[in-house]
Design a protein around this motif. Structure first.
Motif, PDB file in Angstrom:
ATOM      1  N   PRO A   1      -1.457   6.334  -4.907  1.00 10.17           N
ATOM      2  CA  PRO A   1      -2.899   6.551  -4.774  1.00 10.17           C
ATOM      3  C   PRO A   1      -3.286   8.017  -5.003  1.00 10.17           C
ATOM      4  N   ARG A   2      -2.383   8.917  -4.638  1.00 13.34           N
ATOM      5  CA  ARG A   2      -2.671  10.342  -4.862  1.00 13.34           C
ATOM      6  C   ARG A   2      -2.682  10.658  -6.344  1.00 13.34           C
TER       7      ARG A   2
ATOM      8  N   LYS B   1      -2.326   1.111   7.878  1.00 14.67           N
ATOM      9  CA  LYS B   1      -1.464   1.208   6.695  1.00 14.67           C
ATOM     10  C   LYS B   1      -2.004   0.424   5.506  1.00 14.67           C
ATOM     11  N   GLU B   2      -2.793  -0.596   5.777  1.00 16.94           N
ATOM     12  CA  GLU B   2      -3.484  -1.334   4.721  1.00 16.94           C
ATOM     13  C   GLU B   2      -4.486  -2.239   5.399  1.00 16.94           C
TER      14      GLU B   2
ATOM     15  N   GLY C   1      -3.998   7.705   1.060  1.00 18.39           N
ATOM     16  CA  GLY C   1      -3.457   8.570   0.001  1.00 18.39           C
ATOM     17  C   GLY C   1      -4.548   9.154  -0.872  1.00 18.39           C
TER      18      GLY C   1
ATOM     19  N   LYS D   1      -3.638  -8.911  -8.746  1.00 13.57           N
ATOM     20  CA  LYS D   1      -2.963  -8.392  -7.555  1.00 13.57           C
ATOM     21  C   LYS D   1      -3.032  -9.413  -6.430  1.00 13.57           C
TER      22      LYS D   1
ATOM     23  N   SER E   1      -3.132  -1.624  -6.709  1.00 13.34           N
ATOM     24  CA  SER E   1      -1.851  -1.716  -6.007  1.00 13.34           C
ATOM     25  C   SER E   1      -1.569  -3.172  -5.687  1.00 13.34           C
TER      26      SER E   1
ATOM     27  N   TYR F   1      -7.120   2.499  -9.865  1.00 14.46           N
ATOM     28  CA  TYR F   1      -5.828   2.196  -9.256  1.00 14.46           C
ATOM     29  C   TYR F   1      -5.799   0.757  -8.769  1.00 14.46           C
TER      30      TYR F   1
ATOM     31  N   VAL G   1      -3.957 -10.550  -2.739  1.00 10.60           N
ATOM     32  CA  VAL G   1      -4.900 -10.178  -1.675  1.00 10.60           C
ATOM     33  C   VAL G   1      -4.775 -11.193  -0.532  1.00 10.60           C
ATOM     34  N   PHE G   2      -5.470 -10.910   0.560  1.00 10.66           N
ATOM     35  CA  PHE G   2      -5.422 -11.772   1.742  1.00 10.66           C
ATOM     36  C   PHE G   2      -3.970 -12.074   2.114  1.00 10.66           C
ATOM     37  N   SER G   3      -3.182 -11.027   2.168  1.00 11.30           N
ATOM     38  CA  SER G   3      -1.790 -11.115   2.595  1.00 11.30           C
ATOM     39  C   SER G   3      -1.042 -12.231   1.881  1.00 11.30           C
TER      40      SER G   3
ATOM     41  N   ILE H   1      -5.885  -6.136   5.872  1.00  8.82           N
ATOM     42  CA  ILE H   1      -5.232  -7.427   5.704  1.00  8.82           C
ATOM     43  C   ILE H   1      -5.980  -8.312   4.710  1.00  8.82           C
ATOM     44  N   ASP H   2      -7.112  -7.849   4.173  1.00  9.10           N
ATOM     45  CA  ASP H   2      -7.761  -8.646   3.124  1.00  9.10           C
ATOM     46  C   ASP H   2      -7.432  -8.120   1.724  1.00  9.10           C
ATOM     47  N   TYR H   3      -7.675  -6.842   1.470  1.00  8.81           N
ATOM     48  CA  TYR H   3      -7.434  -6.338   0.111  1.00  8.81           C
ATOM     49  C   TYR H   3      -5.996  -5.859  -0.085  1.00  8.81           C
ATOM     50  N   ASN H   4      -5.302  -5.565   1.020  1.00  9.01           N
ATOM     51  CA  ASN H   4      -3.903  -5.115   0.968  1.00  9.01           C
ATOM     52  C   ASN H   4      -3.701  -3.959  -0.016  1.00  9.01           C
ATOM     53  N   GLY H   5      -4.616  -3.012  -0.011  1.00  6.41           N
ATOM     54  CA  GLY H   5      -4.527  -1.934  -0.997  1.00  6.41           C
ATOM     55  C   GLY H   5      -3.547  -0.843  -0.625  1.00  6.41           C
ATOM     56  N   SER H   6      -3.504  -0.489   0.646  1.00  4.35           N
ATOM     57  CA  SER H   6      -2.675   0.630   1.094  1.00  4.35           C
ATOM     58  C   SER H   6      -2.989   1.875   0.275  1.00  4.35           C
ATOM     59  N   SER H   7      -4.265   2.097   0.017  1.00  9.06           N
ATOM     60  CA  SER H   7      -4.618   3.173  -0.913  1.00  9.06           C
ATOM     61  C   SER H   7      -5.632   4.178  -0.393  1.00  9.06           C
TER      62      SER H   7
END
Ligand SMILES: Cc1cc2nc3c(=O)[nH]c(=O)nc-3n(C[C@H](O)[C@H](O)[C@H](O)COP(=O)(O)OP(=O)(O)OC[C@H]3O[C@@H](n4cnc5c(N)ncnc54)[C@H](O)[C@@H]3O)c2cc1C
Lengths: 318, 247
Positions: free
Chosen positions: A104-105, B117-118, B129, A132, A116, A114, A134-136, B120-126
């Motif tokens: 992300p940086r 840390k993220e 940072g 990607k 992820s 970005y 989503v929703f775990s 729980i819906d988009y799970n981006g973890s972004s």
């Protein structure tokens, strides 16, 4: 224009996730008809020229003592500088611990869109769209990126490693490296065990095992399969097993080829961490356990009887 | 000391995941909304613990979103926190969101910024940072322990196959994972106090979103489980070896 693949290393070796990423990045380069190049920060003993097998034409090494531990600021500055110097338009990371810190940086530095948690090759039929999770893991989003430079972090274990003939050119690159602001004082590696994130097979136990003293059957099964061990949340909360084994919505999210769930009911929050596994086997004494609905193979029965038999049968397989 | 905690609104972990309007939007009918568990259990609670040790500290909460986020910020206030910001926008690109938080952070000069840390819906973890980069601050991701001694933080973080202990000087951005703190239940006093805590609604700064969601798809469900009899474990091994080819 090129694809730049960030090769994550630990203890002087390229990580397993990096091979998958090389195949992914090289495939994108082929889709776009541009070069596939990789970058390694710090010294590694891996034969980098041989990485050509995975489709990459060039591997840049940026040497420096500052790369021994991940300082996201230092790593991101270095990767962004390399990307700019070599004219990369697509930078790919693995969405592992390092990727989550650094990617992300890098994206922000390059003002790149970005995505992820990517799980498939981009679709170029209508702009630049990346799929990607989503929703775990319960769903996917197709995300459009609007910028000329793009950063993607790929979910580990979601792209097939492809090998062919090829030798990469290894090119040292010198860039100014900023001093680290994070001082690592201690590293605790989980030794002797297979790290959960890198495991192809995971054997997981839940509350159905009744107590920590019964984990021998789980460990035996795991060792017969060279598998990592995991557990449900109540098991970690009760300190039957260490926290780093807790998988699920609020623990680790994993995507092994095979996940064997033993004495785990299959609560929605547990499934959220394991539903990306390719094959799921459930062993539970309750035929109504919800986990069976999310499984590929199941056995209804007592774990204390079934699991030792399973271990024995696997050992016979050789 | 000034701490900023980033709060996100997410569907409850048991929510049925479905989409509407040609799969372009999350179907929110009947969904219970919660504070993203990582933001609540770890980031917010650790901030509160730090303030309990150092009562002169102030905790600000921030969330980027529409008016529907206000109840979530109030829920967070019931646990703790002194003041809140909501940046009034629906945009969900991580660069856009981080830029909004960065604008507030630049005004207020926090010593410490916590995120979960993220989500729980988009799970981006972004967000953490991105924010750290925009503010040019050090970033510790996936922290599992966080201790503070003066201006020096000692943080344990996840690395592949283990953990690492590091020290770093404030100011700092940290994304919090399990271990940083223990979940708490708000008490009556907290719930009462939450109603009157100042919550500023601010307009977003002008930034371009760099990404947008085209549409969503549900993960295809498993086609059906193949059951093997309990007295025929060898058959399971054969299936895994020959059919699934995973062992
Ligand atoms: C916000 C939130 C987040 C959560 N996050 C997570 C998470 O990340 N991970 C997670 O795992 N949970 C999580 N949970 C908890 C989750 O809801 C379940 O409570 C939990 O997963 C249950 O764990 P379990 O399956 O081990 O135990 P149980 O639900 O008690 O199930 C035990 C199972 O073992 C079976 N069993 C018993 N004896 C035997 C035997 N002898 N042989 C075979 N089978 C046997 C039983 O039939 C039963 O199905 C979360 C909950 C919430 C509210």
């Amino acid at each position: 224009m090129s694809v730049l693949i960030f090769l994550d290393q630990a203890d002087g070796q390229i990580k397993k996730s990096a091979y998958e990423l090389l195949s992914y990045g090289s495939s994108i380069a082929k889709q776009k008809g541009i070069a596939a190049e990789a970058v390694v920060l710090g010294n590694v003993s891996t034969d980098l020229a041989a990485l050509g097998k995975y489709g990459v034409q060039k591997v840049y090494i940026v040497d420096g003592a500052g790369f021994q531990h991940v300082d996201a600021q230092v790593y991101a500055a270095a990767v962004s500088d390399v990307a700019t110097q070599v004219g990369a338009s697509i930078v790919v990371f693995s969405h592992n611990q390092t990727g989550k810190a650094v990617a992300p940086r890098v994206a922000a530095r390059l003002k790149a869109g970005y995505v992820s948690g990517a799980c498939a090759l981009p679709d170029f039929s209508n702009g630049f769209v990346v799929k990607k999770t989503v929703f775990s893991g319960k769903a996917f989003a197709n995300v459009q990126i609007h910028t000329p430079i793009v950063v993607i972090a790929l979910n580990p274990n979601s792209y097939q490693i492809q090998e062919a003939d090829g030798v990469a050119i290894v090119a040292p690159l010198s860039i100014a490296v900023a001093p680290a602001s994070i001082q690592v004082t201690k590293v605790n590696k989980v030794s002797g065990e297979i790290p959960l994130a890198e495991a192809d097979i995971v054997v997981s136990g839940g509350r159905g095992l009744k107590g920590p003293e019964n984990w021998g059957i789980i460990e035996d099964l795991a060792s017969s399969l060279h598998a990592a061990t995991a557990c449900s949340r109540p098991v970690a909360d009760a300190h039957w097993r260490p926290h780093h084994e807790h998988v699920g919505q609020t623990g680790f999210q994993i995507a092994p080829n095979l996940y064997i769930a033993i004495g785990i009911s299959g609560a929605i929050q547990h499934l959220a961490g394991v539903n990306r596994s390719k094959v799921i086997v459930v062993i539970n004494k309750d035929p109504e356990a919800p986990f069976f609905k999310a499984a590929d193979y199941g056995i209804v029965g007592d774990a204390f009887e079934i699991v030792p038999q399973l271990t024995a049968a696997i050992k016979k397989l050789g | 000391m000034k701490i900023l905690v980033c709060i996100s609104k997410t569907p409850d972990t048991t929510s049925k995941i479905a989409f509407k309007n040609g799969n372009t939007q999350f179907e929110d009918a009947g969904v219970q909304w919660i504070i993203n568990p990582y933001d609540e259990w770890y980031a917010l609670i650790r901030a509160i613990e730090l303030k309990e040790k150092n009562p002169t500290a102030t905790i600000h909460l921030i969330s980027v979103g529409g008016a529907d986020v206000d109840p979530i910020l109030r829920k967070a206030f019931a646990l703790g926190g002194d003041e809140g910001y909501r940046v009034d926008t629906d945009n969900s690109d991580s660069y856009y969101i981080a830029s909004q938080i960065a604008a507030i952070a630049t005004q207020n000069q926090y010593d410490l910024i916590f995120t979960g840390k993220e989500t729980i819906d988009y799970n981006g973890s972004s967000i953490g940072g991105t924010l750290a980069e925009l503010l040019n601050l050090p970033f510790i991701s996936l922290a599992t322990k966080f201790e503070l001694e003066g201006q020096t933080a000692t943080v344990t973080r996840e690395i592949d196959g283990g953990e690492e202990v590091a020290t770093v000087q404030l100011p700092l951005v940290v994304s919090c994972a399990k271990g940083v703190a223990e979940q708490r239940i708000p008490n009556m006093r907290g719930i009462m106090a939450a109603r009157t805590k100042p919550l500023k609604v601010v307009a977003p700064v002008a930034v371009e979103a760099l990404t947008s969601v085209v549409n969503y798809e549900l993960r295809p469900t498993k086609t059906g489980v193949k059951m093997v009899a309990a007295d025929n474990v060898a058959e399971l091994v054969r299936l895994l070896h020959e059919e699934a080819k995973v062992i």
